[in-house]
Design a protein around this motif. Structure first.
Motif, PDB file in Angstrom:
ATOM      1  N   UNK A 223       1.233  -1.780   0.158  1.00  0.00           N
ATOM      2  CA  UNK A 223      -0.210  -0.340   0.596  1.00  0.00           C
ATOM      3  C   UNK A 223       0.977   1.310   0.106  1.00  0.00           C
ATOM      4  N   UNK A 224       0.159   2.524   0.017  1.00  0.00           N
ATOM      5  CA  UNK A 224       1.153   3.844  -0.626  1.00  0.00           C
ATOM      6  C   UNK A 224       1.659   3.914   1.080  1.00  0.00           C
TER       7      UNK A 224
ATOM      8  N   UNK B 272      -2.010   5.240  -9.212  1.00  0.00           N
ATOM      9  CA  UNK B 272      -3.545   4.374  -9.002  1.00  0.00           C
ATOM     10  C   UNK B 272      -3.904   5.850  -9.961  1.00  0.00           C
ATOM     11  N   UNK B 273      -5.174   5.529 -10.565  1.00  0.00           N
ATOM     12  CA  UNK B 273      -5.883   6.266 -11.594  1.00  0.00           C
ATOM     13  C   UNK B 273      -6.680   6.087 -10.308  1.00  0.00           C
TER      14      UNK B 273
ATOM     15  N   UNK C 214      -4.787  10.805  -9.809  1.00  0.00           N
ATOM     16  CA  UNK C 214      -4.735   9.403  -9.873  1.00  0.00           C
ATOM     17  C   UNK C 214      -4.046   9.991  -8.156  1.00  0.00           C
ATOM     18  N   UNK C 215      -3.360   9.056  -7.457  1.00  0.00           N
ATOM     19  CA  UNK C 215      -2.155   9.347  -6.344  1.00  0.00           C
ATOM     20  C   UNK C 215      -1.516   8.282  -6.500  1.00  0.00           C
ATOM     21  N   UNK C 216      -0.802   9.088  -5.731  1.00  0.00           N
ATOM     22  CA  UNK C 216       1.081   8.673  -5.686  1.00  0.00           C
ATOM     23  C   UNK C 216       2.059   9.746  -5.109  1.00  0.00           C
ATOM     24  N   UNK C 217       2.958   9.618  -5.433  1.00  0.00           N
ATOM     25  CA  UNK C 217       4.269  10.348  -4.866  1.00  0.00           C
ATOM     26  C   UNK C 217       4.396  11.086  -5.831  1.00  0.00           C
TER      27      UNK C 217
ATOM     28  N   UNK D 161      -0.245   8.859 -19.572  1.00  0.00           N
ATOM     29  CA  UNK D 161       0.877   8.449 -18.950  1.00  0.00           C
ATOM     30  C   UNK D 161       1.286   9.599 -17.390  1.00  0.00           C
ATOM     31  N   UNK D 162       1.600   8.164 -16.466  1.00  0.00           N
ATOM     32  CA  UNK D 162       1.449   8.950 -15.636  1.00  0.00           C
ATOM     33  C   UNK D 162       1.969   8.405 -14.419  1.00  0.00           C
ATOM     34  N   UNK D 163       3.356   8.631 -14.510  1.00  0.00           N
ATOM     35  CA  UNK D 163       4.707   8.126 -13.768  1.00  0.00           C
ATOM     36  C   UNK D 163       5.622   8.261 -12.603  1.00  0.00           C
TER      37      UNK D 163
END
Length: 112
Positions: A5-6, A36-37, A59-62, A107-109
């Protein structure tokens, strides 16, 4: 870690010891989760000819970066004055034209 998990992101250290008190080895490892979109953009079918259009992907993420492409191969350029694009979650088309029809891909990176 069975289910990453994040909040599991971070640096981990593995220490290997010899039970006889000999050499100790320590190795770092970094864990980074994939973006995560949470919301996909609307279809261009919802756009009106001659009017502006805005497409948002969430999206969620760092430390996420976003790259928009048209027809899955051509990266959209900030040089196209009708299209406002950058490393954000939003694609703006200033005035929709017939030739804007096609497939768009974001594209999400995140750094790994």
């Amino acid at each position: 870690i069975d289910k990453v998990e994040s909040n599991d992101e971070g640096y981990y250290v593995c220490t290997i010891c010899n039970p006889t008190g000999g050499r100790v080895e320590t190795k770092p490892a970094q864990l980074t989760t994939l973006p995560q979109i949470t919301e996909e953009p609307d279809s261009l079918e919802n756009a009106t000819l001659g009017k502006p259009a805005k497409f948002v992907v969430k999206a969620v993420g760092k430390n996420l970066t976003y790259t928009w492409h048209r027809q899955t191969v051509k990266r959209l350029s900030p040089k196209d004055k009708r299209v406002l694009v950058g490393e954000t979650q939003i694609l703006h088309i200033g005035k929709v034209e017939l030739n804007d029809e096609g497939y768009y891909l974001c594209t999400i990176c995140n750094p790994t």
